[in-house]
Design an enzyme around this catalytic site. Structure first.
Site, PDB file in Angstrom:
ATOM      1  N   LYS A 149       0.838  -1.218   0.000  1.00  0.00           N
ATOM      2  CA  LYS A 149       0.000   0.000   0.000  1.00  0.00           C
ATOM      3  C   LYS A 149       0.866   1.258   0.000  1.00  0.00           C
ATOM      4  O   LYS A 149       0.635   2.189  -0.772  1.00  0.00           O
ATOM      5  CB  LYS A 149      -0.907   0.042   1.249  1.00  0.00           C
ATOM      6  CG  LYS A 149      -1.809  -1.147   1.422  1.00  0.00           C
ATOM      7  CD  LYS A 149      -2.649  -1.035   2.682  1.00  0.00           C
ATOM      8  CE  LYS A 149      -1.885  -0.954   3.988  1.00  0.00           C
ATOM      9  NZ  LYS A 149      -1.112  -2.185   4.321  1.00  0.00           N
ATOM     10  N   ARG A 183      -9.133   1.775   9.027  1.00  0.00           N
ATOM     11  CA  ARG A 183      -8.825   0.388   9.353  1.00  0.00           C
ATOM     12  C   ARG A 183      -9.918  -0.262  10.190  1.00  0.00           C
ATOM     13  O   ARG A 183      -9.797  -1.435  10.548  1.00  0.00           O
ATOM     14  CB  ARG A 183      -7.544   0.334  10.186  1.00  0.00           C
ATOM     15  CG  ARG A 183      -6.293   0.070   9.397  1.00  0.00           C
ATOM     16  CD  ARG A 183      -5.149   0.388  10.338  1.00  0.00           C
ATOM     17  NE  ARG A 183      -4.045  -0.492  10.168  1.00  0.00           N
ATOM     18  CZ  ARG A 183      -2.895  -0.112   9.614  1.00  0.00           C
ATOM     19  NH1 ARG A 183      -2.746   1.097   9.144  1.00  0.00           N
ATOM     20  NH2 ARG A 183      -1.915  -0.955   9.539  1.00  0.00           N
ATOM     21  N   ARG A 213      12.050  -5.433   4.742  1.00  0.00           N
ATOM     22  CA  ARG A 213      11.776  -4.019   4.455  1.00  0.00           C
ATOM     23  C   ARG A 213      12.788  -3.104   5.144  1.00  0.00           C
ATOM     24  O   ARG A 213      13.170  -3.309   6.296  1.00  0.00           O
ATOM     25  CB  ARG A 213      10.372  -3.651   4.932  1.00  0.00           C
ATOM     26  CG  ARG A 213      10.125  -2.150   4.821  1.00  0.00           C
ATOM     27  CD  ARG A 213       8.692  -1.780   4.887  1.00  0.00           C
ATOM     28  NE  ARG A 213       8.044  -2.194   6.117  1.00  0.00           N
ATOM     29  CZ  ARG A 213       6.756  -2.041   6.349  1.00  0.00           C
ATOM     30  NH1 ARG A 213       5.975  -1.506   5.439  1.00  0.00           N
ATOM     31  NH2 ARG A 213       6.230  -2.441   7.485  1.00  0.00           N
ATOM     32  N   ARG A 249      12.039  -1.345  10.791  1.00  0.00           N
ATOM     33  CA  ARG A 249      11.033  -0.959  11.787  1.00  0.00           C
ATOM     34  C   ARG A 249      10.950  -2.016  12.889  1.00  0.00           C
ATOM     35  O   ARG A 249      10.972  -3.206  12.622  1.00  0.00           O
ATOM     36  CB  ARG A 249       9.661  -0.819  11.109  1.00  0.00           C
ATOM     37  CG  ARG A 249       9.454   0.520  10.458  1.00  0.00           C
ATOM     38  CD  ARG A 249       8.212   0.618   9.605  1.00  0.00           C
ATOM     39  NE  ARG A 249       7.010  -0.009  10.131  1.00  0.00           N
ATOM     40  CZ  ARG A 249       5.837  -0.004   9.467  1.00  0.00           C
ATOM     41  NH1 ARG A 249       5.732   0.594   8.287  1.00  0.00           N
ATOM     42  NH2 ARG A 249       4.778  -0.583   9.989  1.00  0.00           N
ATOM     43  N   ARG A 289       0.087  -8.209  13.697  1.00  0.00           N
ATOM     44  CA  ARG A 289      -0.510  -7.197  12.800  1.00  0.00           C
ATOM     45  C   ARG A 289      -1.414  -7.860  11.762  1.00  0.00           C
ATOM     46  O   ARG A 289      -2.475  -7.339  11.436  1.00  0.00           O
ATOM     47  CB  ARG A 289       0.597  -6.396  12.114  1.00  0.00           C
ATOM     48  CG  ARG A 289       1.218  -5.350  13.044  1.00  0.00           C
ATOM     49  CD  ARG A 289       2.566  -4.874  12.559  1.00  0.00           C
ATOM     50  NE  ARG A 289       2.535  -4.299  11.249  1.00  0.00           N
ATOM     51  CZ  ARG A 289       3.604  -4.168  10.457  1.00  0.00           C
ATOM     52  NH1 ARG A 289       4.790  -4.571  10.880  1.00  0.00           N
ATOM     53  NH2 ARG A 289       3.496  -3.629   9.273  1.00  0.00           N
TER      54      ARG A 289
HETATM   55  P1  AP5 Z   1       4.963  -1.520   1.821  1.00  0.00           P
HETATM   56  O1  AP5 Z   1       4.558  -0.717   0.634  1.00  0.00           O
HETATM   57  O2  AP5 Z   1       5.744  -0.859   2.898  1.00  0.00           O
HETATM   58  O3  AP5 Z   1       3.681  -2.296   2.409  1.00  0.00           O
HETATM   59  P2  AP5 Z   1       2.408  -1.733   3.185  1.00  0.00           P
HETATM   60  O4  AP5 Z   1       1.221  -2.442   2.621  1.00  0.00           O
HETATM   61  O5  AP5 Z   1       2.387  -0.261   3.183  1.00  0.00           O
HETATM   62  O6  AP5 Z   1       2.739  -2.335   4.602  1.00  0.00           O
HETATM   63  P3  AP5 Z   1       2.811  -1.687   6.062  1.00  0.00           P
HETATM   64  O7  AP5 Z   1       3.456  -2.740   6.921  1.00  0.00           O
HETATM   65  O8  AP5 Z   1       3.455  -0.351   6.096  1.00  0.00           O
HETATM   66  O9  AP5 Z   1       1.358  -1.566   6.436  1.00  0.00           O
HETATM   67  P4  AP5 Z   1       0.784  -1.565   7.812  1.00  0.00           P
HETATM   68  O10 AP5 Z   1      -0.594  -1.234   7.440  1.00  0.00           O
HETATM   69  O11 AP5 Z   1       0.928  -2.761   8.657  1.00  0.00           O
HETATM   70  O12 AP5 Z   1       1.679  -0.499   8.629  1.00  0.00           O
HETATM   71  P5  AP5 Z   1       1.445   1.023   8.949  1.00  0.00           P
HETATM   72  O13 AP5 Z   1       2.735   1.706   8.889  1.00  0.00           O
HETATM   73  O14 AP5 Z   1       0.292   1.555   8.174  1.00  0.00           O
HETATM   74  O15 AP5 Z   1       5.798  -2.777   1.265  1.00  0.00           O
HETATM   75  C1  AP5 Z   1       6.324  -3.756   2.152  1.00  0.00           C
HETATM   76  C2  AP5 Z   1       7.675  -4.264   1.588  1.00  0.00           C
HETATM   77  O16 AP5 Z   1       7.446  -4.949   0.345  1.00  0.00           O
HETATM   78  C3  AP5 Z   1       8.675  -3.148   1.263  1.00  0.00           C
HETATM   79  O17 AP5 Z   1       9.949  -3.632   1.574  1.00  0.00           O
HETATM   80  C4  AP5 Z   1       8.534  -2.935  -0.262  1.00  0.00           C
HETATM   81  O18 AP5 Z   1       9.745  -2.477  -0.855  1.00  0.00           O
HETATM   82  C5  AP5 Z   1       8.162  -4.325  -0.727  1.00  0.00           C
HETATM   83  N1  AP5 Z   1       7.228  -4.332  -1.857  1.00  0.00           N
HETATM   84  C6  AP5 Z   1       6.104  -3.584  -2.011  1.00  0.00           C
HETATM   85  N2  AP5 Z   1       5.479  -3.906  -3.155  1.00  0.00           N
HETATM   86  C7  AP5 Z   1       6.227  -4.883  -3.743  1.00  0.00           C
HETATM   87  C8  AP5 Z   1       6.078  -5.637  -4.947  1.00  0.00           C
HETATM   88  N3  AP5 Z   1       5.038  -5.441  -5.780  1.00  0.00           N
HETATM   89  N4  AP5 Z   1       7.016  -6.550  -5.234  1.00  0.00           N
HETATM   90  C9  AP5 Z   1       8.082  -6.758  -4.392  1.00  0.00           C
HETATM   91  N5  AP5 Z   1       8.268  -6.077  -3.240  1.00  0.00           N
HETATM   92  C10 AP5 Z   1       7.338  -5.155  -2.924  1.00  0.00           C
HETATM   93  O19 AP5 Z   1       0.941   0.933  10.474  1.00  0.00           O
HETATM   94  C11 AP5 Z   1       1.827   0.602  11.528  1.00  0.00           C
HETATM   95  C12 AP5 Z   1       1.080   0.605  12.833  1.00  0.00           C
HETATM   96  O20 AP5 Z   1       0.529   1.930  13.092  1.00  0.00           O
HETATM   97  C13 AP5 Z   1      -0.149  -0.324  12.914  1.00  0.00           C
HETATM   98  O21 AP5 Z   1       0.228  -1.638  13.270  1.00  0.00           O
HETATM   99  C14 AP5 Z   1      -0.981   0.360  13.993  1.00  0.00           C
HETATM  100  O22 AP5 Z   1      -0.478   0.076  15.267  1.00  0.00           O
HETATM  101  C15 AP5 Z   1      -0.758   1.842  13.704  1.00  0.00           C
HETATM  102  N6  AP5 Z   1      -1.765   2.376  12.784  1.00  0.00           N
HETATM  103  C16 AP5 Z   1      -1.561   2.811  11.498  1.00  0.00           C
HETATM  104  N7  AP5 Z   1      -2.709   3.225  10.934  1.00  0.00           N
HETATM  105  C17 AP5 Z   1      -3.676   3.031  11.874  1.00  0.00           C
HETATM  106  C18 AP5 Z   1      -5.093   3.241  11.877  1.00  0.00           C
HETATM  107  N8  AP5 Z   1      -5.740   3.697  10.779  1.00  0.00           N
HETATM  108  N9  AP5 Z   1      -5.783   2.936  12.994  1.00  0.00           N
HETATM  109  C19 AP5 Z   1      -5.135   2.483  14.114  1.00  0.00           C
HETATM  110  N10 AP5 Z   1      -3.806   2.238  14.161  1.00  0.00           N
HETATM  111  C20 AP5 Z   1      -3.079   2.506  13.064  1.00  0.00           C
END
Ligand code: AP5
Length: 218
Positions: A15, A90, A130, A163, A174
């Site tokens: 994402k 979410r 990552r 991270r 998660r």
């Molecule tokens: P990446 O693009 O980073 O994946 P992502 O889907 O964004 O994954 P996240 O882990 O960041 O999502 P998340 O929702 O768990 O974490 P967030 O930071 O939002 O890609 C992942 C890896 O794959 C990278 O290394 C990339 O290079 C690689 N990649 C990508 N696409 C590829 C492809 N096509 N082919 C090969 N490689 C590829 O949230 C963190 C924490 O914050 C949560 O756990 C929660 O505690 C809190 N939080 C965030 N938002 C909320 C909310 N709305 N409500 C409550 N708590 C929240």
């Protein structure tokens, strides 16, 4: 017309990677709630301290805190033409809140919800490798999407780090939290006719091409 896009999908689906590309192509802000929380954590603000304990466990930060933070961000003038929302909403409460916020604050509405998917084994591999940039959260992968210079962000030259919540145990939590609390949004947005399923288990450029096609078709 304003373009508000919600990126939906499990942790590691890509994402954030895709939201960054789309935001550049569409010239609208990329709003990642994870990045906003990590910014507050670095600043050691009250919100950052509160968020830290939830994020370290892999749990969601409480809705009222998250909704207030997003509302404040959307009220900024750069969001008037639209925004890519990455990692928000979410929960169903967050989804209902964003509709009101966009109407009140931005005079707009969610137009498109790409649901990016990938198999569980791919998610775990991607998060284990990552690398994230300290300055702005630009995202890389040790082998799948490496930086030009090891350990250094291509965009701003800052240090890349792993991270804390990308440890195996927290990733599993998660993914479980996503299954329990976020998957109801798939039907929520499908019922509204906004959901577009995108196969995220392909090269980054191919996924982007499908997303851009969905934006143009909207
Ligand atoms: P990446 O693009 O980073 O994946 P992502 O889907 O964004 O994954 P996240 O882990 O960041 O999502 P998340 O929702 O768990 O974490 P967030 O930071 O939002 O890609 C992942 C890896 O794959 C990278 O290394 C990339 O290079 C690689 N990649 C990508 N696409 C590829 C492809 N096509 N082919 C090969 N490689 C590829 O949230 C963190 C924490 O914050 C949560 O756990 C929660 O505690 C809190 N939080 C965030 N938002 C909320 C909310 N709305 N409500 C409550 N708590 C929240």
């Amino acid at each position: 017309m304003s373009v508000y896009i919600v990126m939906l999908g499990p942790p590691g689906a890509g994402k954030g990677t895709q939201a960054a590309v789309l935001a550049k192509k569409l010239a609208i802000p990329h709003i990642s709630t994870g990045d906003l929380f990590r910014h507050h954590m670095r600043e050691k603000s009250e919100l950052g301290r509160l968020a830290q304990s939830f994020i370290d466990r892999g749990d969601l930060v409480p809705d009222e805190v998250t909704i207030a933070m997003v509302r404040e961000r959307l009220a900024q003038p750069d969001c008037r033409r639209g925004a890519i929302l990455d990692g928000f909403p979410r929960t169903t409460a967050q989804a209902e809140a964003i509709e009101h916020t966009l109407q009140d604050v931005c005079r707009g509405c969610v137009r498109l919800v790409p649901f990016v998917t990938a198999p569980a084994a791919t998610l775990v591999d991607r998060l284990a490798g990552r690398l994230t940039c300290r300055a702005k959260g630009h995202v890389y992968h040790r082998t799948l999407n490496p930086p030009r210079v090891a350990g250094t962000c291509d965009v701003d030259g800052s240090e890349l780090y792993q991270r804390d919540d990308d440890s195996e145990e927290t990733v599993r939590r998660r993914i479980q939290v996503y299954s329990e609390q976020t998957t109801p949004l798939i039907e929520y947005y499908r019922d509204k006719g906004m959901l577009v399923e995108i196969d995220g288990d392909r090269p980054i450029e191919d996924v982007t091409a499908d997303l851009m096609a969905a934006v143009k078709a909207d």
